[in-house]
Design a protein around this motif. Structure first.
Motif, PDB file in Angstrom:
ATOM      1  N   HIS A  71       0.857  -1.193   0.000  1.00 31.03           N
ATOM      2  CA  HIS A  71       0.000   0.000   0.000  1.00 31.03           C
ATOM      3  C   HIS A  71       0.884   1.231   0.000  1.00 31.03           C
ATOM      4  O   HIS A  71       2.106   1.113  -0.030  1.00 31.03           O
ATOM      5  CB  HIS A  71      -1.007  -0.028   1.154  1.00 31.03           C
ATOM      6  CG  HIS A  71      -0.413   0.046   2.531  1.00 31.03           C
ATOM      7  ND1 HIS A  71       0.345  -0.957   3.067  1.00 31.03           N
ATOM      8  CD2 HIS A  71      -0.469   1.008   3.491  1.00 31.03           C
ATOM      9  CE1 HIS A  71       0.716  -0.631   4.292  1.00 31.03           C
ATOM     10  NE2 HIS A  71       0.248   0.574   4.571  1.00 31.03           N
ATOM     11  N   HIS A  73       1.751   3.669   2.107  1.00 31.85           N
ATOM     12  CA  HIS A  73       2.322   4.364   3.269  1.00 31.85           C
ATOM     13  C   HIS A  73       3.845   4.326   3.297  1.00 31.85           C
ATOM     14  O   HIS A  73       4.464   3.301   3.025  1.00 31.85           O
ATOM     15  CB  HIS A  73       1.744   3.793   4.568  1.00 31.85           C
ATOM     16  CG  HIS A  73       0.306   4.191   4.749  1.00 31.85           C
ATOM     17  ND1 HIS A  73      -0.556   3.552   5.581  1.00 31.85           N
ATOM     18  CD2 HIS A  73      -0.398   5.194   4.153  1.00 31.85           C
ATOM     19  CE1 HIS A  73      -1.747   4.136   5.507  1.00 31.85           C
ATOM     20  NE2 HIS A  73      -1.672   5.125   4.639  1.00 31.85           N
ATOM     21  N   HIS A  76       6.347   1.713   4.441  1.00 27.25           N
ATOM     22  CA  HIS A  76       6.420   0.495   3.611  1.00 27.25           C
ATOM     23  C   HIS A  76       7.098   0.747   2.261  1.00 27.25           C
ATOM     24  O   HIS A  76       7.590  -0.196   1.640  1.00 27.25           O
ATOM     25  CB  HIS A  76       5.005  -0.057   3.354  1.00 27.25           C
ATOM     26  CG  HIS A  76       4.301  -0.452   4.613  1.00 27.25           C
ATOM     27  ND1 HIS A  76       4.168  -1.753   5.022  1.00 27.25           N
ATOM     28  CD2 HIS A  76       3.708   0.304   5.578  1.00 27.25           C
ATOM     29  CE1 HIS A  76       3.525  -1.795   6.185  1.00 27.25           C
ATOM     30  NE2 HIS A  76       3.238  -0.551   6.534  1.00 27.25           N
ATOM     31  N   HIS A 149      -7.694  -0.366   5.017  1.00 25.66           N
ATOM     32  CA  HIS A 149      -6.694   0.543   5.607  1.00 25.66           C
ATOM     33  C   HIS A 149      -6.440   1.692   4.630  1.00 25.66           C
ATOM     34  O   HIS A 149      -6.458   2.856   5.000  1.00 25.66           O
ATOM     35  CB  HIS A 149      -5.437  -0.283   5.880  1.00 25.66           C
ATOM     36  CG  HIS A 149      -4.256   0.479   6.370  1.00 25.66           C
ATOM     37  ND1 HIS A 149      -4.305   1.319   7.463  1.00 25.66           N
ATOM     38  CD2 HIS A 149      -2.964   0.522   5.925  1.00 25.66           C
ATOM     39  CE1 HIS A 149      -3.091   1.835   7.659  1.00 25.66           C
ATOM     40  NE2 HIS A 149      -2.267   1.373   6.739  1.00 25.66           N
ATOM     41  N   ASP A 170      -0.258  -4.267   7.628  1.00 26.22           N
ATOM     42  CA  ASP A 170      -1.229  -3.273   8.117  1.00 26.22           C
ATOM     43  C   ASP A 170      -2.670  -3.720   7.946  1.00 26.22           C
ATOM     44  O   ASP A 170      -3.574  -2.893   7.784  1.00 26.22           O
ATOM     45  CB  ASP A 170      -1.025  -1.912   7.424  1.00 26.22           C
ATOM     46  CG  ASP A 170       0.235  -1.218   7.911  1.00 26.22           C
ATOM     47  OD1 ASP A 170       1.032  -1.872   8.611  1.00 26.22           O
ATOM     48  OD2 ASP A 170       0.412  -0.038   7.600  1.00 26.22           O
TER      49      ASP A 170
HETATM   50 ZN   LIG Z   1      -0.195   1.613   6.448  1.00 21.70          ZN
END
Ligand SMILES: [Zn+2]
Ligand SMILES: [Zn+2]
Length: 231
Positions: A71, A73, A76, A149, A170
């Motif tokens: 994802h 973020h 990551h 998320h 997550d």
């Molecule tokens: Zn995240």
């Protein structure tokens, strides 16, 4: 091999808050024949430590051909441009998070929260389906769209040596309006993951869960905590 002991045959954790940098979410490497597939790549502050861990696991980082981003973020994906430039790997992410990754959107990538900036990067392959496959040597990586998320969160699994290994970063949240989280979608996503009956769960921040019963308990535990659809 010590801390770089394999998660399962040819699968290693090579990054994380106590392996590479306190800001890094978990980073995993899967050997697929001659190729290496990375799952996430850390927050961007210490990519060299991840590379060292790959070498310590006895692997040549030059073999990295694919980098899958679970994802958008920054904890990551912060090192995505480093790995892409250094190893010329194909960056894969879901279409619904890809714009935020490419533009380094400070809110959607949480870069503002981490007080950092994300260098702009191109996503080479945008996953659009509910489930897509990355073929790698004789292996097949299954990428499942698991929104909640973030809109473009994905989970990845591979069947190896009789075990199903699930990378679910997550999946516990958090859920915020800034991230465009959606609890109702997330609940459906978690039910999809439960159906997989994975033997091993490689989580984004809390480590590795096994056997199957513990993976199920982990996911169901979070489902029990978020009974309301409202953020
Ligand atoms: Zn995240
Ligand atoms: Zn995270």
């Amino acid at each position: 091999m010590g801390e770089h002991e394999a998660v399962a045959g040819g699968i290693y954790q090579v990054g994380g808050s106590d392996l590479s940098d306190p800001y890094d979410a978990s980073v995993f490497v899967i050997t697929c024949g001659q190729d290496l597939v990375m799952i996430d790549c850390g927050a961007g502050k210490a990519p060299g430590a991840i590379v060292e861990n790959i070498k310590e696991a006895g692997l040549d980082p030059q073999r990295i051909t694919t980098l899958v981003l679970t994802h958008c973020h920054v904890d990551h994906i912060g090192s995505v441009s480093y790995f892409k430039e250094k190893y010329n790997c194909t960056v894969v992410a879901h279409d619904l998070d890809a714009d935020a990754i490419e533009s380094g959107d400070p809110t959607l990538t949480a870069a503002r929260l981490y007080n950092t900036k994300l260098p702009s990067t191109t996503v080479d392959r945008r996953l659009k389906g509910d489930q897509e496959i990355i073929a790698c040597g004789t292996d097949v990586l299954h990428c499942i769209h698991t929104p909640g998320h973030t809109p473009g969160s994905i989970s990845v699994y591979i069947d190896r040596q009789g075990s199903r290994i699930l990378f679910g970063q997550d999946i516990h949240g958090p859920f915020t309006r800034e991230f465009k989280s959606d609890i109702s979608q997330w609940r459906d996503s978690m039910n999809k993951l439960l159906e997989l009956k994975a033997d091993i769960l490689c989580e984004g921040h809390f480590g590795i869960y096994k056997p199957k019963e513990r993976v199920e308990r982990y996911i169901k535990g979070y489902l029990g905590q978020h009974l309301s659809d409202f953020l």
